[in-house]
Design a protein around this motif. Structure first.
Motif, PDB file in Angstrom:
ATOM      1  N   CYS A 239       0.799  -1.227   0.000  1.00 27.88           N
ATOM      2  CA  CYS A 239       0.000   0.000   0.000  1.00 27.88           C
ATOM      3  C   CYS A 239       0.832   1.279   0.000  1.00 27.88           C
ATOM      4  O   CYS A 239       0.280   2.370  -0.134  1.00 27.88           O
ATOM      5  CB  CYS A 239      -0.924   0.016   1.215  1.00 27.88           C
ATOM      6  N   ALA A 240       2.149   1.161   0.165  1.00 28.54           N
ATOM      7  CA  ALA A 240       3.020   2.342   0.133  1.00 28.54           C
ATOM      8  C   ALA A 240       3.818   2.440  -1.163  1.00 28.54           C
ATOM      9  O   ALA A 240       4.697   3.286  -1.297  1.00 28.54           O
ATOM     10  CB  ALA A 240       3.980   2.319   1.326  1.00 28.54           C
ATOM     11  N   SER A 241       3.490   1.598  -2.142  1.00 29.89           N
ATOM     12  CA  SER A 241       4.318   1.487  -3.347  1.00 29.89           C
ATOM     13  C   SER A 241       4.467   2.793  -4.108  1.00 29.89           C
ATOM     14  O   SER A 241       5.567   3.146  -4.558  1.00 29.89           O
ATOM     15  CB  SER A 241       3.740   0.421  -4.278  1.00 29.89           C
ATOM     16  N   ALA A 242       3.379   3.538  -4.284  1.00 30.16           N
ATOM     17  CA  ALA A 242       3.466   4.771  -5.074  1.00 30.16           C
ATOM     18  C   ALA A 242       4.315   5.823  -4.369  1.00 30.16           C
ATOM     19  O   ALA A 242       5.136   6.503  -5.007  1.00 30.16           O
ATOM     20  CB  ALA A 242       2.069   5.314  -5.361  1.00 30.16           C
TER      21      ALA A 242
ATOM     22  N   LEU B 137       1.085  16.902   3.791  1.00 34.82           N
ATOM     23  CA  LEU B 137       1.745  15.617   3.981  1.00 34.82           C
ATOM     24  C   LEU B 137       0.849  14.499   3.486  1.00 34.82           C
ATOM     25  O   LEU B 137      -0.373  14.583   3.596  1.00 34.82           O
ATOM     26  CB  LEU B 137       2.058  15.379   5.463  1.00 34.82           C
ATOM     27  N   SER B 138       1.473  13.453   2.955  1.00 34.38           N
ATOM     28  CA  SER B 138       0.735  12.271   2.499  1.00 34.38           C
ATOM     29  C   SER B 138       1.310  11.040   3.172  1.00 34.38           C
ATOM     30  O   SER B 138       2.485  10.702   2.985  1.00 34.38           O
ATOM     31  CB  SER B 138       0.835  12.131   0.979  1.00 34.38           C
ATOM     32  N   ASN B 139       0.475  10.345   3.956  1.00 35.25           N
ATOM     33  CA  ASN B 139       0.889   9.135   4.666  1.00 35.25           C
ATOM     34  C   ASN B 139       0.571   7.892   3.858  1.00 35.25           C
ATOM     35  O   ASN B 139      -0.531   7.759   3.316  1.00 35.25           O
ATOM     36  CB  ASN B 139       0.155   9.020   6.007  1.00 35.25           C
ATOM     37  N   ALA B 140       1.520   6.960   3.809  1.00 36.99           N
ATOM     38  CA  ALA B 140       1.286   5.647   3.196  1.00 36.99           C
ATOM     39  C   ALA B 140       1.957   4.603   4.067  1.00 36.99           C
ATOM     40  O   ALA B 140       3.187   4.604   4.212  1.00 36.99           O
ATOM     41  CB  ALA B 140       1.831   5.593   1.780  1.00 36.99           C
ATOM     42  N   PHE B 141       1.155   3.716   4.642  1.00 38.63           N
ATOM     43  CA  PHE B 141       1.647   2.697   5.559  1.00 38.63           C
ATOM     44  C   PHE B 141       1.189   1.330   5.070  1.00 38.63           C
ATOM     45  O   PHE B 141      -0.018   1.056   5.006  1.00 38.63           O
ATOM     46  CB  PHE B 141       1.124   2.951   6.977  1.00 38.63           C
ATOM     47  N   ALA B 142       2.123   0.451   4.758  1.00 40.57           N
ATOM     48  CA  ALA B 142       1.793  -0.796   4.077  1.00 40.57           C
ATOM     49  C   ALA B 142       1.880  -2.003   4.993  1.00 40.57           C
ATOM     50  O   ALA B 142       2.539  -1.984   6.036  1.00 40.57           O
ATOM     51  CB  ALA B 142       2.736  -1.000   2.895  1.00 40.57           C
TER      52      ALA B 142
ATOM     53  N   ALA C 129      -2.726   3.798  -4.490  1.00 33.00           N
ATOM     54  CA  ALA C 129      -3.426   4.623  -3.509  1.00 33.00           C
ATOM     55  C   ALA C 129      -2.719   5.931  -3.233  1.00 33.00           C
ATOM     56  O   ALA C 129      -3.297   7.024  -3.324  1.00 33.00           O
ATOM     57  CB  ALA C 129      -3.616   3.835  -2.209  1.00 33.00           C
ATOM     58  N   SER C 130      -1.436   5.874  -2.870  1.00 32.81           N
ATOM     59  CA  SER C 130      -0.746   7.114  -2.510  1.00 32.81           C
ATOM     60  C   SER C 130      -0.450   7.987  -3.724  1.00 32.81           C
ATOM     61  O   SER C 130      -0.194   9.187  -3.575  1.00 32.81           O
ATOM     62  CB  SER C 130       0.531   6.821  -1.721  1.00 32.81           C
ATOM     63  N   ALA C 131      -0.527   7.422  -4.940  1.00 36.39           N
ATOM     64  CA  ALA C 131      -0.410   8.261  -6.139  1.00 36.39           C
ATOM     65  C   ALA C 131      -1.662   9.111  -6.323  1.00 36.39           C
ATOM     66  O   ALA C 131      -1.589  10.285  -6.696  1.00 36.39           O
ATOM     67  CB  ALA C 131      -0.168   7.403  -7.372  1.00 36.39           C
ATOM     68  N   LEU C 132      -2.826   8.518  -6.063  1.00 35.57           N
ATOM     69  CA  LEU C 132      -4.063   9.295  -6.112  1.00 35.57           C
ATOM     70  C   LEU C 132      -4.089  10.331  -4.990  1.00 35.57           C
ATOM     71  O   LEU C 132      -4.585  11.449  -5.161  1.00 35.57           O
ATOM     72  CB  LEU C 132      -5.269   8.360  -6.015  1.00 35.57           C
TER      73      LEU C 132
END
Length: 402
Positions: free
Chosen positions: A162-165, A384-389, A336-339
């Motif tokens: 889920c943090a790939s982007a 800020l944009s959070n992405a936690f996979a 997800a984090s790209a959007l």
């Protein structure tokens, strides 16, 4: 952050729309794209919902190239094309060895995998379709983007669920900071609305039966969606020399790992990533105007993220604008984090905080202001944009007004 990296174009498509502008407009209205899945091959999954792209935008990609693509690669190319057009680039400018791409993906080419399983196991086929291997490999989207635009610089895939982007964008920015490239296309793509992936997530008992309600006390889990988002990153000097319109700057990057559990979240890893991002950007907590939360809609993830935000921002956590746009475009895994990058850039550009849709009830363990249901006007200089996979792989990006 040494060496300024800016964004000069964005593109995207998901259930909310087939271009970045449409996605942003629907985000601002608080309309959710989550609903019953129309794909007839998934009818047996009674009650499973998602966020589908109903119709792809028109394109001129050749039938020959389409035959080599799984859906996640096609989505990446379409998003990249839009980003290139906004940036005023075709891929033919300058030295192609200084122009690269990084594309994040969570589950890669499951459409092709399942087509071959059906053919081999159910229909008696003797061999797999000849291009299966290049279709399904996680780096396929990056390779297809590079071929579409003739990019010969650093090109690679990034895969961290889920943090790939965010990881892809961070790694692309590093290529520019290190002097290996002048321009990078970066983002993520995923097409997880296939039988095997949905059954796998169903087995985790975290799929919501109704919709995605991040931070709401009555939330019941995550909803999967498909989509892609891409950005054109450039060194500030390169963008200025060619007179490009700059949308925002990547101000900071923070990466960490929980080293705790393959599925269960922990607050320490997200907290470390947010602190590292602020340090890299040379920001204080009071500088952050908006935080696009990871906000998946599961009980554990939302509580852990809320705790981590409080640990990092202290009192500022209660006055800072926060929202989860997954409530509208669903969890698009590697995309997800790209959007959410699109949401952050446009929030800075237009001074609007997109809402957390579907919010019903306050949860005392998620007691921050998550912009429930209705967008708000607010001056945003830093987002800020959070992405936690899964696996505890964390990537946080800071975007700055230019």
């Amino acid at each position: 952050m040494d060496g300024r990296v800016v964004i000069t174009g964005i593109g995207g498509l998901c259930g909310l729309g087939t271009d970045a502008a449409s996605i942003w407009r629907r985000m601002c209205t608080g309309v959710s794209a989550i609903g019953p899945i129309a794909n007839p091959q998934l009818r047996e999954l009674a009650g499973v919902i998602g966020s589908e792209i109903k119709t792809l935008p028109k394109h001129d990609i050749s039938r020959r190239q389409l035959a080599t693509m799984d859906r996640f690669s096609l989505l990446a190319v379409l998003a990249a094309r839009e980003a290139m057009q906004q940036a005023g680039l075709s891929g033919e400018e300058g030295n192609p060895h200084r122009f690269g791409a990084a594309v994040g993906v969570g589950v890669c080419g499951w459409e092709a995998i399942e087509e071959n399983y059906r053919a081999l196991l159910l229909s008696g086929a003797k061999r797999a379709e000849v291009l299966t291997a290049p279709k399904v490999m996680p780096c396929a989207a990056a390779g297809q983007v590079s071929m579409q635009f003739g990019l010969r610089g650093p090109v690679f895939g990034a895969t961290s669920a889920c943090a790939s982007a965010n990881h892809a964008i961070a790694l692309a920015a590093d290529q520019i900071r290190l002097g290996r490239a002048d321009i990078m296309l970066a983002g993520g793509s995923d097409a997880p609305l296939v039988w095997g992936v949905l059954k796998s997530w169903e087995a985790l008992r975290i799929l919501a039966p109704d919709t995605c309600r991040p931070f709401s006390a009555d939330r019941k889990g995550v909803v999967l969606g498909e989509g892609a988002g891409m950005a054109v990153l450039e060194s500030y000097e390169h963008a200025s020399r060619r007179g490009a319109s700059i949308l925002a700057e990547i101000a900071g990057i923070g990466l960490s790992a929980d080293a705790f559990d393959i599925v269960a979240p922990a607050a320490e890893g997200p907290e470390a990533a947010m602190r590292a991002c602020l340090k890299d950007a040379r920001l204080n907590v009071d500088d952050v105007d908006y935080l696009n939360a990871h906000g998946t809609g599961t009980k554990a993830n939302d509580e852990v993220e809320t705790a981590a935000i409080k640990h990092v921002f202290s009192k500022r956590a209660y006055s800072m604008a926060i929202s989860s746009t997954k409530s509208m475009h669903a969890h698009c895994l590697g995309a997800a984090s790209a959007l959410e990058m699109i949401a952050c850039v446009m929030a800075i550009r237009e001074g609007i905080v997109p809402p957390t849709a579907n919010y019903n009830e306050r949860d005392p363990n998620c007691d921050l202001d998550v912009t429930p249901n209705v967008a708000r006007e607010r001056k945003i200089r830093i987002a800020l944009s959070n992405a936690f996979a899964m696996g505890g792989l964390n990537a946080v990006l800071a975007f700055r007004e230019v």
